[in-house]
Design a protein around this motif. Structure first.
Motif, PDB file in Angstrom:
ATOM      1  N   LYS A 161       0.778  -1.187   0.398  1.00  0.00           N
ATOM      2  CA  LYS A 161      -0.753  -0.408  -0.017  1.00  0.00           C
ATOM      3  C   LYS A 161       0.930   1.383  -0.207  1.00  0.00           C
ATOM      4  O   LYS A 161       1.897   0.993   0.822  1.00  0.00           O
ATOM      5  N   LYS A 163       1.014   5.169   0.272  1.00  0.00           N
ATOM      6  CA  LYS A 163       0.281   6.051   0.604  1.00  0.00           C
ATOM      7  C   LYS A 163       0.491   7.648  -0.761  1.00  0.00           C
ATOM      8  O   LYS A 163       1.836   7.876  -0.648  1.00  0.00           O
ATOM      9  N   ASP A 188      -3.968   4.155  -0.260  1.00  0.00           N
ATOM     10  CA  ASP A 188      -4.335   5.566   0.664  1.00  0.00           C
ATOM     11  C   ASP A 188      -3.680   6.576   0.528  1.00  0.00           C
ATOM     12  O   ASP A 188      -3.212   7.776   0.703  1.00  0.00           O
ATOM     13  N   ASN A 190      -5.490   9.038   2.437  1.00  0.00           N
ATOM     14  CA  ASN A 190      -5.830   9.555   3.820  1.00  0.00           C
ATOM     15  C   ASN A 190      -6.653  11.681   3.461  1.00  0.00           C
ATOM     16  O   ASN A 190      -6.340  12.275   4.150  1.00  0.00           O
ATOM     17  N   GLU A 213      -7.930   4.068  -1.610  1.00  0.00           N
ATOM     18  CA  GLU A 213      -8.749   4.136   0.347  1.00  0.00           C
ATOM     19  C   GLU A 213      -8.514   5.503   0.315  1.00  0.00           C
ATOM     20  O   GLU A 213      -7.220   6.426   0.169  1.00  0.00           O
ATOM     21  N   ASP A 238     -11.958   4.133   5.315  1.00  0.00           N
ATOM     22  CA  ASP A 238     -11.003   4.610   6.690  1.00  0.00           C
ATOM     23  C   ASP A 238     -11.677   5.001   7.435  1.00  0.00           C
ATOM     24  O   ASP A 238     -12.713   4.711   8.380  1.00  0.00           O
ATOM     25  N   GLU A 239     -11.537   6.210   7.486  1.00  0.00           N
ATOM     26  CA  GLU A 239     -11.717   7.483   8.141  1.00  0.00           C
ATOM     27  C   GLU A 239     -13.494   7.788   8.463  1.00  0.00           C
ATOM     28  O   GLU A 239     -13.534   7.869   9.305  1.00  0.00           O
ATOM     29  N   ASN A 260     -12.076  -0.720   4.788  1.00  0.00           N
ATOM     30  CA  ASN A 260     -10.994  -1.195   5.956  1.00  0.00           C
ATOM     31  C   ASN A 260     -11.369  -0.697   7.454  1.00  0.00           C
ATOM     32  O   ASN A 260     -12.038   0.800   7.771  1.00  0.00           O
ATOM     33  N   LYS A 262     -10.759  -1.004  11.852  1.00  0.00           N
ATOM     34  CA  LYS A 262      -9.861  -0.272  12.858  1.00  0.00           C
ATOM     35  C   LYS A 262     -10.356  -0.415  13.469  1.00  0.00           C
ATOM     36  O   LYS A 262     -11.463   0.836  14.274  1.00  0.00           O
TER      37      LYS A 262
HETATM   38 MG   LIG Z   1      -5.772   4.580   5.415  1.00  0.00          MG
END
Ligand SMILES: [Mg+2]
Ligand SMILES: CC(=O)N[C@@H](Cc1ccc2ccccc2c1)C(=O)O
Length: 367
Positions: A161, A163, A188, A190, A213, A238-239, A260, A262
């Motif tokens: 993965k 960033k 990803d 973010n 992502e 994700d977030e 994803n 978490k």
């Molecule tokens: Mg992430």
């Protein structure tokens, strides 16, 4: 069980290398660790927040404050404490999912140690080990990136993965594809992009990525749904996925086709399993994300990653991806997989000497 005390520790561990994402560069991890003492057993929980609210609105000092002043009291007052009453007890308090997750996990760990049950068995794990991917940060140059990818592939990681952020996206992905061929590869962001970047993100469709992502802001479900219609590459969130309800809404709106999960982000392992179940009901694959946890949080994530719906390799990397010395016996990568701890509860304990060496603050709250 009855809660008797909670020990709050702040620990600081250097990272083996700086880790750069679209929201900043980290050189070390500062972790809020909880140890709950009950009348039947002790349990550990790791808060995944960071010192600053850059990944989410939570941060370590706030997590400690809300635990100390609002969350521990009601849980300590519960006459017959079990993990599945913690979330209900804490429901009146808005947000602070990472703080709540740490407390629920510590209670769950104590409960399972008391009954001799492993977390994997309790959650419904179906594997003894899980395939592991790895998250590679933004680098200063393409040669440095290619060296990092080569090293991680040589160690056996089954998925890479990268960033990304505006200005570091298409070229790094192209360079990795040209050098390493059709390895399992994803990116990803973010939340670093916006709708105006759609044409740029669409250029990533040329590289057969597993997923992109969290390209947009965590609250922009409609923007992700619009992007998903414009791109061939699956969108993973994700977030944005803070609960099973959020997962159901995102999937129904077409904002993502991969999730994803978490546990720290969603309030704990019980909610994480609910998200797994919601995604399975919709035929949406999930994988276990990482927050650079120590061996404590890493152990619990491995149990979750062994559930049947976790069909994609996660960020459950070995301890040495982040730490030269972990606070537990290190989790190791063997043939691209990491073992799920089999002992009661999370199945690992901190190594006392290592833990004391990295502890920068500790305080016991008597229930
Ligand atoms: Mg992430
Ligand atoms: C493995 C991975 O990419 N995790 C997060 C980003 C993240 C999360 C928490 C962090 C804490 C310190 C330094 C970097 C961090 C990166 C993610 O999937 O979005």
């Amino acid at each position: 069980m009855k809660l008797e005390a909670v020990e709050l520790r702040t620990i600081r561990i250097p990272l083996v290398a700086p880790f750069r994402t679209s929201f900043g560069t980290e050189y070390g991890k500062e972790v809020l660790l909880l140890e709950v003492v009950t009348d039947e057993a002790r349990g550990w929980g790791e808060c995944v927040a960071d010192p600053a609210p850059l990944y989410s609105s939570e941060y370590n000092a706030a997590a400690e404050h809300v635990l100390r002043h609002h969350l521990i009291g009601p849980v300590a007052a519960a006459p017959d404490l079990r993990a599945d009453v913690v979330a209900r007890t804490l429901a009146p308090f808005k947000g602070h999912r990472m703080a709540k997750a740490a407390l629920e996990t510590a209670v769950l760990d104590a409960e399972l140690r008391a009954t001799g049950t492993s977390l994997g068995r309790y959650l419904g794990a179906v594997h003894d080990s899980v395939p592991s991917g790895v998250s590679v940060g933004i680098m200063d140059s393409l040669p440095e990136l290619l060296d990092a990818v080569e090293s991680n592939l040589a160690q056996g990681y089954v998925r890479i993965k990268l960033k990304i952020e505006p200005g570091w996206d298409v070229e790094p992905v192209r360079a990795v594809r040209e050098r390493f061929g059709d390895i399992p590869l994803q990116v990803d962001a973010n939340t670093a992009y916006a709708a105006a970047d759609t044409r740029r993100l669409a250029e990533l469709d040329a590289f057969d990525l597993l997923l992109i992502e969290q390209p947009f802001d965590e609250e922009d479900l409609l923007g992700h749904a619009r992007l998903a219609r414009a791109l061939r590459t699956p969108i993973c969130l994700d977030e944005s996925i803070t609960s099973a309800r959020a997962a159901a809404a995102a999937i129904t709106l077409g904002a993502c086709s991969v999730v994803n999960i978490k546990p720290g982000r969603v309030g704990g392992y019980l909610e994480a399993r609910r998200i797994h179940d919601v995604c399975a009901a919709h035929g949406v694959p999930v994988w276990c994300g990482g927050m650079l946890e120590t061996g404590i949080g890493r152990a619990a994530n491995l149990a979750l990653a062994a559930l049947p719906g976790f069909s994609l390799p996660g960020d459950t990397s070995a301890s040495d991806r982040y730490f030269a010395t972990d606070i537990t016996v290190p989790h190791r990568l063997q043939d691209g997989r990491v073992q799920v701890p089999a002992g009661p509860g999370i199945g690992v304990d901190p190594l006392p000497d290592v833990l004391d060496a990295v502890t920068v603050a500790r305080d016991t709250i008597i229930a």
